[in-house]
Motif scaffolding. Structure first.
Motif: not given
Length: 106
Positions: A20-27, A29-38
């Motif tokens: 479960v941990a790698p999946t949660l870490l990936f999600l 990271l994905w959310r963080g990258l989406e929030s930084m998108r310009d």
């Protein structure tokens, strides 16, 4: 040799963590990258790429976006001419400020 309930619970917990941990870490990271998108920057890059496709396929320099910064206290004699267009450029630059051709240092 029987496994105790505590050891079994530890093994199951460790297995779940590994799954479960790698999946949660990936999600996360994905959310963080989406929030930084310009979105504005992406749209400008897309418009510029579309403009290049419609033209001859060559990039052009937007003169309104280029600001000329005067050399503060440096000697103006320290320039090199572009072999392609003849524009004078500061010594040590890699590309011409006018035609963007590569400048080979002597």
């Amino acid at each position: 040799m029987a496994i105790s309930q505590l050891e079994l619970a530890f093994r199951v917990g460790a297995g779940l963590f590994v799954i479960v941990a790698p999946t949660l870490l990936f999600l996360a990271l994905w959310r963080g990258l989406e929030s930084m998108r310009d979105d504005e920057l992406i749209e400008r890059a897309r418009q510029r790429a579309d403009g290049v496709e419609q033209s001859n396929g060559e990039w052009t320099v937007d003169r309104s976006a280029v600001s000329l910064v005067p050399n503060s206290g440096s000697n103006h004699a320290e320039t090199v001419a572009c072999p392609n267009c003849g524009t004078e450029n500061r010594t040590g630059v890699t590309y011409c400020q006018d035609c963007l051709d590569k400048i080979v240092d002597p």
